[in-house]
Scaffold this active site. Sequence first.
Site, short mmCIF file in Angstrom:
data_model
loop_
_atom_site.label_atom_id
_atom_site.label_comp_id
_atom_site.label_asym_id
_atom_site.label_seq_id
_atom_site.Cartn_x
_atom_site.Cartn_y
_atom_site.Cartn_z
N LYS A 22 25.19 36.60 -23.02
CA LYS A 22 25.77 37.57 -23.96
C LYS A 22 26.07 36.89 -25.30
CE LYS A 22 30.39 38.26 -23.90
NZ LYS A 22 31.05 38.14 -25.21
N ASN A 23 26.66 35.70 -25.24
CA ASN A 23 27.09 35.06 -26.48
C ASN A 23 25.94 34.47 -27.29
OD1 ASN A 23 29.65 35.81 -25.92
ND2 ASN A 23 30.43 33.75 -25.42
N ARG A 92 34.67 41.92 -31.68
CA ARG A 92 34.82 41.05 -32.83
C ARG A 92 33.50 40.45 -33.27
NH1 ARG A 92 39.40 38.99 -34.06
NH2 ARG A 92 38.27 37.15 -34.74
N CYS A 116 43.81 40.98 -30.77
CA CYS A 116 42.93 40.81 -29.62
C CYS A 116 43.82 40.35 -28.47
CB CYS A 116 41.89 39.77 -29.98
SG CYS A 116 40.96 39.12 -28.61
N ARG A 121 43.09 35.41 -33.40
CA ARG A 121 41.67 35.34 -33.71
C ARG A 121 41.32 35.81 -35.13
NH1 ARG A 121 38.06 37.11 -28.68
NH2 ARG A 121 36.65 35.60 -29.59
N ASP A 307 36.33 29.82 -21.87
CA ASP A 307 35.84 31.01 -21.18
C ASP A 307 35.75 30.82 -19.67
OD1 ASP A 307 35.71 32.41 -23.51
OD2 ASP A 307 33.53 32.38 -23.70
N ARG A 399 31.83 44.19 -20.17
CA ARG A 399 31.44 43.73 -21.51
C ARG A 399 30.48 42.56 -21.43
NH1 ARG A 399 36.18 42.53 -25.49
NH2 ARG A 399 34.31 41.93 -26.60
C1 UD1 Z 1 33.26 32.52 -29.18
C2 UD1 Z 1 32.88 33.22 -27.91
C3 UD1 Z 1 34.08 33.33 -26.99
C4 UD1 Z 1 34.73 31.97 -26.76
C5 UD1 Z 1 35.01 31.28 -28.09
C6 UD1 Z 1 35.51 29.85 -27.92
C7 UD1 Z 1 31.14 34.73 -28.67
C8 UD1 Z 1 30.72 36.12 -28.97
N1 UD1 Z 1 32.40 34.55 -28.26
O1 UD1 Z 1 34.22 33.35 -29.84
O2 UD1 Z 1 33.63 33.89 -25.75
O3 UD1 Z 1 35.94 32.13 -26.07
O4 UD1 Z 1 33.80 31.23 -28.88
O5 UD1 Z 1 34.60 29.11 -27.19
O6 UD1 Z 1 30.37 33.80 -28.75
N2 UD1 Z 1 39.45 30.73 -35.52
C9 UD1 Z 1 40.13 30.70 -36.70
N3 UD1 Z 1 39.54 31.25 -37.80
C10 UD1 Z 1 38.28 31.80 -37.76
C11 UD1 Z 1 37.58 31.80 -36.55
C12 UD1 Z 1 38.19 31.25 -35.43
O7 UD1 Z 1 41.25 30.21 -36.79
O8 UD1 Z 1 37.79 32.28 -38.80
C13 UD1 Z 1 40.09 30.17 -34.31
C14 UD1 Z 1 40.19 31.17 -33.17
O9 UD1 Z 1 41.33 32.00 -33.30
C15 UD1 Z 1 40.25 30.28 -31.97
C16 UD1 Z 1 39.33 29.11 -32.36
O10 UD1 Z 1 39.25 29.17 -33.79
O11 UD1 Z 1 41.54 29.78 -31.79
C17 UD1 Z 1 37.95 29.19 -31.79
O12 UD1 Z 1 37.40 30.48 -32.05
P1 UD1 Z 1 35.84 30.72 -32.21
O13 UD1 Z 1 35.09 29.53 -31.74
O14 UD1 Z 1 35.56 31.22 -33.60
O15 UD1 Z 1 35.59 31.91 -31.22
P2 UD1 Z 1 34.57 33.10 -31.37
O16 UD1 Z 1 33.34 32.67 -32.08
O17 UD1 Z 1 35.30 34.31 -31.84
#
Ligand code: UD1
Length: 424
Positions: A22-23, A92, A116, A121, A307, A399
């Site tokens: 999925k990711n 998201r 969320c 996030r 995850d 999902r």
């Molecule tokens: C992706 C995965 C999710 C997984 C996560 C961490 C997808 C669709 N989802 O989510 O399943 O749990 O990686 O491995 O691939 N953060 C910020 N600012 C930002 C973006 C992120 O502070 O602009 C923080 C987030 O709140 C979190 C950390 O960075 O604490 C990691 O998040 P991120 O790696 O961005 O997660 P996703 O890409 O949303």
Amino acid sequence: MDKFVIDGGRELTGTVRVSGAKNAALPALAACLLAPGRSVLSNVPNVMDVRTMRRLLLRLGAGVVSGDGRMTLDVPAALKCEAEYEIVKQMRASYYVLGPLLARFGRARVSLPGGCAIGARPVDLHLRGMEALGARVTIVHGYVQAEARQLRGARVNLAGPHGVSVGATINVMMAATLARGATVIESAAMEPEVAATAELLAAMGARIEGAGTPVISVEGVDGLRPAEHRLVPDRIETGSLMAAVAITRGCVTIEDCRPDHVGAVIDVLRRAGVKIAAGDGMITVEARRRLRPVEIAVAPYPGFPTDMQAQLLALMTVSGGIAAVTETIFENRFMHVPELNRLGADIRLEGNTAIVRGVPALTGAPVMGSDLRAAAALVIAGLAAQGRTEVSRIYHLDRGYENWERKLRKLGARIRRVHQPMPA
Ligand code: UD1
């Protein structure tokens, strides 16, 4: 709303196939927007998040035909450049359209996602990246508006307060493919989905080096062409199945997976006493005795994935000692703890660490999923619990897990889906 009814206590045996990730599917679908014409993705999982992304692409004006694990996208010369709140609040990862739309059309308007279940996030790192590439970013009426007649390559450091970001790394990498000049992304996430997206982008004609390492270099090109691409197997489904087999003390061969993508999970399960044999595209998991407790903290790839935290906790509820599992990436990712305790687990939270005192057996009860992986953890626990467990709010699991009850039934589990009417 559907629920799962599980009669636990049956060991899982046999073979099972892992679906596409999925990711990896979500950024790949967005990446296709970078090139006009027909792109084809295969090994696409039929899960709710992918259907939500499909709906978003249709609204943007792309044609999408899906079936048999393939998705064919017809991307026209012009697209609508807006992702509405109605869709972004559901998922998201809709954010992945920001980089491609901005890079190709010079503007994008994407709703802010809001809260969320697992934490705040924010999307600040995505926006920091787009600004570094020369975009003007404003927030108006709950929407992010980004504009740039032509993105320019730049050096971008994507380290955030919680470490690296998978989403921001992929989004900035996609945007940089059409920027003028060279971009260097530092503190890049190293998750396999980053490298997989780079592979698709390369097939489209992008010039990218270092995806899968902390520093990614992108040399912008004038245009990209459509491509065909097969998605990597889902490493979190792989790990979830491993946990399900281990908790039921079964023996299962997991096929069509990538053992090299689940190295940290294999290490932790082996430390717990699970026998694992990894081969070419397959993993055999066997657990016949009570597991040993482990102490771990989740970490970005190649560390133990956040995850998989909930599923590991489920497994540790029946270990022969005291386990400690620390969450470091999301601040609120323990909603499954009180639900696991309803099944007879003994878990106590100390800050961001769950202390799990293993019990001899779990006992079935009605429980509720709060997010995708929490729901998977409750199903895993239910497979081992004595008696009947009912897991409601299964839409969370839908999902990201394709045909899960069918896969688990084929392995010998007693699990069925029951449609629950919405409360009046
Ligand atoms: C992706 C995965 C999710 C997984 C996560 C961490 C997808 C669709 N989802 O989510 O399943 O749990 O990686 O491995 O691939 N953060 C910020 N600012 C930002 C973006 C992120 O502070 O602009 C923080 C987030 O709140 C979190 C950390 O960075 O604490 C990691 O998040 P991120 O790696 O961005 O997660 P996703 O890409 O949303």
